[in-house]
Design a protein around this motif. Structure first.
Motif, short mmCIF file in Angstrom:
data_model
loop_
_atom_site.label_atom_id
_atom_site.label_comp_id
_atom_site.label_asym_id
_atom_site.label_seq_id
_atom_site.Cartn_x
_atom_site.Cartn_y
_atom_site.Cartn_z
N MET A 144 -26.39 72.09 -12.38
CA MET A 144 -27.93 71.69 -12.61
C MET A 144 -28.06 71.19 -14.01
O MET A 144 -27.26 71.80 -14.82
CB MET A 144 -28.99 72.57 -11.89
CG MET A 144 -30.32 71.88 -12.03
SD MET A 144 -31.47 73.36 -11.04
CE MET A 144 -31.37 74.50 -12.23
N LYS A 145 -28.97 70.16 -14.42
CA LYS A 145 -29.42 70.15 -15.71
C LYS A 145 -30.01 71.42 -16.33
O LYS A 145 -30.90 72.03 -15.99
CB LYS A 145 -30.44 69.21 -16.13
CG LYS A 145 -29.78 67.62 -15.69
CD LYS A 145 -30.55 66.42 -16.35
CE LYS A 145 -30.37 65.26 -15.77
NZ LYS A 145 -30.71 64.95 -14.51
N ARG A 154 -32.34 71.78 -18.56
CA ARG A 154 -33.85 71.67 -18.49
C ARG A 154 -34.52 71.95 -17.30
O ARG A 154 -35.44 72.74 -17.25
CB ARG A 154 -34.12 69.95 -19.16
CG ARG A 154 -35.48 70.09 -19.85
CD ARG A 154 -35.66 68.79 -20.37
NE ARG A 154 -34.71 67.95 -20.81
CZ ARG A 154 -34.17 66.83 -20.34
NH1 ARG A 154 -34.89 66.29 -19.09
NH2 ARG A 154 -33.37 66.23 -20.69
N ASP A 155 -33.84 71.54 -16.27
CA ASP A 155 -34.43 72.09 -14.69
C ASP A 155 -34.09 73.53 -14.78
O ASP A 155 -34.99 73.90 -13.96
CB ASP A 155 -33.61 71.32 -13.87
CG ASP A 155 -33.95 69.75 -13.90
OD1 ASP A 155 -35.01 69.54 -14.33
OD2 ASP A 155 -33.18 69.00 -13.65
N ASN A 201 -19.99 73.23 -19.34
CA ASN A 201 -21.51 73.69 -18.96
C ASN A 201 -22.03 74.79 -19.44
O ASN A 201 -23.35 74.88 -19.35
CB ASN A 201 -21.99 72.80 -17.64
CG ASN A 201 -21.42 73.86 -16.58
OD1 ASN A 201 -21.14 74.87 -16.58
ND2 ASN A 201 -20.92 72.82 -15.65
N MET A 255 -26.16 75.57 -20.79
CA MET A 255 -26.94 76.49 -19.80
C MET A 255 -27.45 77.61 -20.40
O MET A 255 -28.45 77.74 -20.19
CB MET A 255 -25.99 76.74 -18.41
CG MET A 255 -26.92 77.31 -17.24
SD MET A 255 -28.09 76.13 -16.75
CE MET A 255 -27.41 74.96 -15.80
N GLU A 304 -30.13 76.55 -23.28
CA GLU A 304 -31.32 75.71 -22.99
C GLU A 304 -31.73 76.02 -21.51
O GLU A 304 -32.94 75.63 -21.52
CB GLU A 304 -30.87 74.22 -23.10
CG GLU A 304 -30.37 73.44 -24.26
CD GLU A 304 -29.64 72.38 -24.04
OE1 GLU A 304 -29.87 71.43 -23.17
OE2 GLU A 304 -28.83 72.32 -24.92
N GLY A 305 -31.14 76.85 -20.99
CA GLY A 305 -31.37 76.93 -19.51
C GLY A 305 -32.26 78.27 -19.39
O GLY A 305 -32.88 78.67 -18.11
#
Ligand code: PGA
Length: 260
Positions: free
Chosen positions: A186-187, A189-190, A225, A229, A232-233
Motif C-alpha cells: 500500500m502507499k 500516505r494511505d 518499500n 513505509m 511516511e506511514g
C-alpha cells in the motif's frame, strides 16, 4: 512532541511471519540461524520477532542466547486447556518461549475465524502474558470508503475484552488483504491515514492510552518499500511474509529498516 516524531525515533519492530514454511526443521534451523545473526547485528535499532510454524518454536528458541530475537505464535486458542484438537493454548505458546501471538491473520480469517474469535484470543493472550498482534484489514476498497467501517468493526470487536488500561499492551497489524501476497504494498500516505484512524477508533473505545498503541503495516513488504513505509506511514514496524523466508532477502530488509 508529535506522534510521528516519536515513532520515527523509537526502535522499530519487524515480525517475520514464516507461515507454513520451510518444509523441514533442518531448513528452519538454517533460516533461523541466518536471521538471528542479521537481527543481532541490528539489535539496538530493530526488534525482530520470528513467527515460525508452532512445531519449530521450542527448538528454535533453544538456539537463542540473549535477546537478539523474540518469537511469536502464528495462532493461539482462547481456552487454556481441554478438548480442542489441533489447537495450541497461550500457556503452551508461552511455555515454548513465544512472547507474542498473531491473532486473526487474514489467512485464518479466510478459513473462518471471526471478530469474536479474535476478541477472545486477544484477551486470552493478555491474560497469559503474551503480546497479541491483532491483524486487521479489508479485502477491498471502494470510493465510498467502506473499508473504514470494516476496520472499525474489526478493532471494536477484537479489542472489546481488553481490560481497562491494557490497550497499550496490544500491537495492531494493519494488513489490507489485497496487498498480502501481492506485487506491491500500500502507499505510505494511505497507511498514514489508516494509522490515524486506528488510533482514533481505539481511543474512542479505550481512552487516550490507545493513542500510543503500536501499529505495524503488513502486505508485500520488502527492502524497496520498508523505509518509506516507516518514514511516511506513521507505523512502528512491519509484518513480513514472503521476504522473511529467504535469509538474504530478510537481511537486506532489516538493514533498510535500521538505516531509515
Ligand atoms: P506478504 O505477507 O509479506 O507475503 O505479502 C504478509 C502477511 O501475510 O503477513
Amino acid at each position: 512532541m508529535q506522534h510521528d516524531t516519536i515513532a520515527a525515533m523509537a526502535k522499530k519492530i519487524v515480525v517475520a511471519n514464516w507461515k507454513m514454511n520451510p518444509p523441514s526443521f533442518r531448513e528452519a534451523k538454517k533460516l533461523f540461524e541466518a536471521e538471528k545473526k542479521a537481527a543481532a547485528a541490528l539489535a539496538r535499532r530493530v526488534t525482530v520477532v520470528i513467527a515460525p510454524p508452532a512445531l519449530y518454536l521450542r527448538a528454535l528458541a533453544s538456539l537463542v542466547r540473549g535477546a537478539s530475537t523474540a518469537f511469536a505464535a502464528q495462532n493461539v486458542h482462547w481456552e487454556s486447556a481441554g478438548a480442542f484438537t489441533g489447537e495450541m493454548s497461550c500457556l503452551q505458546a508461552r511455555d515454548a518461549k513465544a512472547a507474542y501471538a498473531l491473532v486473526g491473520h487474514a489467512e485464518r480469517r479466510a478459513a473462518g475465524e471471526t471478530n469474536d474469535d479474535a476478541r477472545k484470543k486477544v484477551a486470552a493472550c493478555l491474560g497469559a502474558g503474551l503480546t497479541p498482534v491483532l491483524c486487521i484489514g479489508e479485502a477491498a476498497r471502494n470510493a465510498e470508503g467502506a473499508h473504514f467501517d470494516y476496520v472499525r468493526e474489526q478493532l471494536r470487536i477484537g479489542t472489546a475484552d481488553v481490560p481497562q488500561g491494557k490497550v497499550g499492551k496490544l500491537i495492531v497489524a494493519y494488513e489490507p488483504v489485497w496487498a498480502i501476497g501481492a506485487a506491491a504494498a500500500m502507499k505510505p500516505r494511505d497507511m498514514h491515514e489508516m494509522a490515524i484512524f486506528i488510533r482514533k477508533v481505539l481511543a474512542e473505545a479505550h481512552g487516550e492510552g490507545a493513542l500510543s498503541v503500536t501499529i505495524l503495516y503488513g502486505g508485500a513488504v520488502d527492502s524497496t518499500n520498508a523505509a518509506a513505509m516507516l518514514e511516511e506511514g506513521d507505523v512502528d514496524g512491519l509484518l513480513v511474509g514472503r521476504a522473511s523466508i529467504e535469509a538474504e532477502r530478510f537481511r537486506i530488509l532489516l538493514n533498510a529498516v535500521a538505516e531509515r
